[in-house]
Design a protein around this motif. Structure first.
Motif, PDB file in Angstrom:
ATOM      1  N   GLY A   1      40.790  22.115  24.885  1.00  0.00           N
ATOM      2  CA  GLY A   1      40.878  23.486  25.346  1.00  0.00           C
ATOM      3  C   GLY A   1      40.157  23.609  26.669  1.00  0.00           C
ATOM      4  N   ASP A   2      40.220  24.803  27.253  1.00  0.00           N
ATOM      5  CA  ASP A   2      39.555  25.038  28.535  1.00  0.00           C
ATOM      6  C   ASP A   2      38.448  26.078  28.422  1.00  0.00           C
ATOM      7  OD1 ASP A   2      41.018  27.341  28.206  1.00  0.00           O
ATOM      8  OD2 ASP A   2      42.207  27.102  30.035  1.00  0.00           O
ATOM      9  N   GLY A   3      38.039  26.387  27.211  1.00  0.00           N
ATOM     10  CA  GLY A   3      36.959  27.333  27.001  1.00  0.00           C
ATOM     11  C   GLY A   3      37.424  28.741  26.709  1.00  0.00           C
ATOM     12  N   ALA A   4      38.704  29.031  26.895  1.00  0.00           N
ATOM     13  CA  ALA A   4      39.229  30.363  26.599  1.00  0.00           C
ATOM     14  C   ALA A   4      39.350  30.530  25.083  1.00  0.00           C
ATOM     15  CB  ALA A   4      40.593  30.553  27.256  1.00  0.00           C
ATOM     16  N   ALA A   5      39.120  31.749  24.610  1.00  0.00           N
ATOM     17  CA  ALA A   5      39.219  32.023  23.170  1.00  0.00           C
ATOM     18  C   ALA A   5      40.688  31.986  22.757  1.00  0.00           C
ATOM     19  CB  ALA A   5      38.605  33.374  22.857  1.00  0.00           C
ATOM     20  N   ARG A   6      40.994  31.073  21.841  1.00  0.00           N
ATOM     21  CA  ARG A   6      42.357  30.944  21.342  1.00  0.00           C
ATOM     22  C   ARG A   6      42.310  30.714  19.840  1.00  0.00           C
ATOM     23  NH1 ARG A   6      42.881  28.138  26.281  1.00  0.00           N
ATOM     24  NH2 ARG A   6      44.454  29.057  27.611  1.00  0.00           N
ATOM     25  N   LEU A   7      43.357  31.169  19.171  1.00  0.00           N
ATOM     26  CA  LEU A   7      43.446  30.966  17.734  1.00  0.00           C
ATOM     27  C   LEU A   7      43.669  29.485  17.424  1.00  0.00           C
ATOM     28  CD1 LEU A   7      43.517  32.325  14.965  1.00  0.00           C
ATOM     29  CD2 LEU A   7      45.985  32.618  15.257  1.00  0.00           C
ATOM     30  N   LYS A   8      44.474  28.832  18.249  1.00  0.00           N
ATOM     31  CA  LYS A   8      44.821  27.429  18.031  1.00  0.00           C
ATOM     32  C   LYS A   8      44.611  26.670  19.337  1.00  0.00           C
ATOM     33  CE  LYS A   8      48.723  24.515  16.745  1.00  0.00           C
ATOM     34  NZ  LYS A   8      50.182  24.456  16.555  1.00  0.00           N
ATOM     35  N   VAL A   9      43.963  25.504  19.256  1.00  0.00           N
ATOM     36  CA  VAL A   9      43.782  24.690  20.458  1.00  0.00           C
ATOM     37  C   VAL A   9      44.908  23.671  20.559  1.00  0.00           C
ATOM     38  CG1 VAL A   9      41.288  24.999  20.642  1.00  0.00           C
ATOM     39  CG2 VAL A   9      42.185  23.146  19.252  1.00  0.00           C
ATOM     40  N   ALA A  10      45.147  23.189  21.769  1.00  0.00           N
ATOM     41  CA  ALA A  10      46.259  22.277  22.027  1.00  0.00           C
ATOM     42  C   ALA A  10      45.897  20.850  21.633  1.00  0.00           C
ATOM     43  CB  ALA A  10      46.631  22.329  23.501  1.00  0.00           C
ATOM     44  N   GLU A  11      46.899  20.116  21.241  1.00  0.00           N
ATOM     45  CA  GLU A  11      46.715  18.710  20.917  1.00  0.00           C
ATOM     46  C   GLU A  11      47.192  17.888  22.104  1.00  0.00           C
ATOM     47  OE1 GLU A  11      47.229  15.928  17.005  1.00  0.00           O
ATOM     48  OE2 GLU A  11      48.373  17.769  17.157  1.00  0.00           O
ATOM     49  N   ALA A  12      46.361  16.945  22.541  1.00  0.00           N
ATOM     50  CA  ALA A  12      46.689  16.168  23.733  1.00  0.00           C
ATOM     51  C   ALA A  12      46.411  14.692  23.488  1.00  0.00           C
ATOM     52  CB  ALA A  12      45.876  16.647  24.927  1.00  0.00           C
ATOM     53  N   GLU A  13      47.078  13.884  24.265  1.00  0.00           N
ATOM     54  CA  GLU A  13      46.811  12.447  24.244  1.00  0.00           C
ATOM     55  C   GLU A  13      45.963  12.141  25.477  1.00  0.00           C
ATOM     56  OE1 GLU A  13      49.738   8.923  24.891  1.00  0.00           O
ATOM     57  OE2 GLU A  13      49.701   9.397  22.746  1.00  0.00           O
ATOM     58  N   LEU A  14      44.722  11.697  25.241  1.00  0.00           N
ATOM     59  CA  LEU A  14      43.781  11.393  26.316  1.00  0.00           C
ATOM     60  C   LEU A  14      43.671   9.884  26.465  1.00  0.00           C
ATOM     61  CD1 LEU A  14      40.987  13.857  25.170  1.00  0.00           C
ATOM     62  CD2 LEU A  14      42.681  14.260  26.947  1.00  0.00           C
ATOM     63  N   THR A  15      43.669   9.422  27.701  1.00  0.00           N
ATOM     64  CA  THR A  15      43.483   8.000  27.991  1.00  0.00           C
ATOM     65  C   THR A  15      42.336   7.868  28.984  1.00  0.00           C
ATOM     66  OG1 THR A  15      45.863   7.630  27.734  1.00  0.00           O
ATOM     67  CG2 THR A  15      44.595   5.889  28.809  1.00  0.00           C
ATOM     68  N   LEU A  16      41.356   7.069  28.630  1.00  0.00           N
ATOM     69  CA  LEU A  16      40.232   6.823  29.541  1.00  0.00           C
ATOM     70  C   LEU A  16      40.570   5.638  30.428  1.00  0.00           C
ATOM     71  CD1 LEU A  16      37.249   7.364  27.091  1.00  0.00           C
ATOM     72  CD2 LEU A  16      38.036   8.881  28.888  1.00  0.00           C
TER      73      LEU A  16
END
Length: 196
Positions: free
Chosen positions: A8-23
């Motif tokens: 998420g980006d800190g905004a209040a949301r009911l549901k946060v997004a699911e993402a694929e992160l690669t370091l």
């Protein structure tokens, strides 16, 4: 390595997004809603790790807040999209945080501030709320104890409420202790803020 976690980006949301992160050596690459991007380690200014608790009977979750010199922060959650416990994500989250810190230390992390817990202002507010709760529930506990000692109620009638009040008090105290603000060495991660 790729990590599927909720962000998420800190905004209040009911549901946060699911993402694929690669370091990568350059930063955090992501794929989110068909979009892709890269958040550069060179622009990373801060990492904050904190324990998050949904309630007295909910297991502890964790949150990693990554702030950058430009753009919104990136919040990486150990919980599922609806904020509920997902034990399989706990291990993925811990692996992500460990891998992130290995890369930051190897690439030079002098420009990054490493913090643990919630911000100082929020922690002071939490302490004030805990003190008010201690007065209210401590008074309730004394009243239950008085009723029991005066003979108006039997032992088994007061034990349950006293245990409940004590458990609630312990939960409040552990919430204040676990969320205490501070800093940490990126070579030694604060394990007490990780999910259970």
């Amino acid at each position: 390595m790729r990590y599927t976690l909720c962000v998420g980006d800190g905004a209040a949301r009911l549901k946060v997004a699911e993402a694929e992160l690669t370091l990568t050596d350059e930063g955090i690459a992501y794929e989110l809603d068909g979009r892709s991007g890269l958040r550069s380690f060179a622009k990373l200014t801060g990492v904050r790790l904190q324990a998050v608790n949904g309630g007295p009977r909910s297991p502890w979750e964790a949150l990693a807040e990554l702030t950058f010199s430009s753009g919104r922060p990136l919040f990486v959650h150990s919980s599922g999209p609806w904020g509920v416990d997902d034990p399989q994500r706990d291990t993925v989250f811990i692996a992500f945080v460990e891998d992130l810190h290995r890369r930051l230390v190897a690439g030079g992390s002098a420009h990054i501030t490493f913090r643990r817990g919630i911000p100082e202002g929020r922690h002071r507010f939490l302490i004030a709320v805990a003190l008010i709760a201690a007065v209210i529930f401590g008074g309730a506990g004394l009243l239950v104890l008085y009723i029991g000692l005066s003979g108006k109620a039997g032992f088994f009638e007061i034990v349950g409420p006293l245990i409940g009040l004590g458990g609630f008090g312990f939960w409040i105290w552990s919430s204040v202790a676990r969320s205490a603000p501070g800093s940490y060495d990126p070579n030694h991660l604060p394990r007490d803020v990780f999910p259970e």
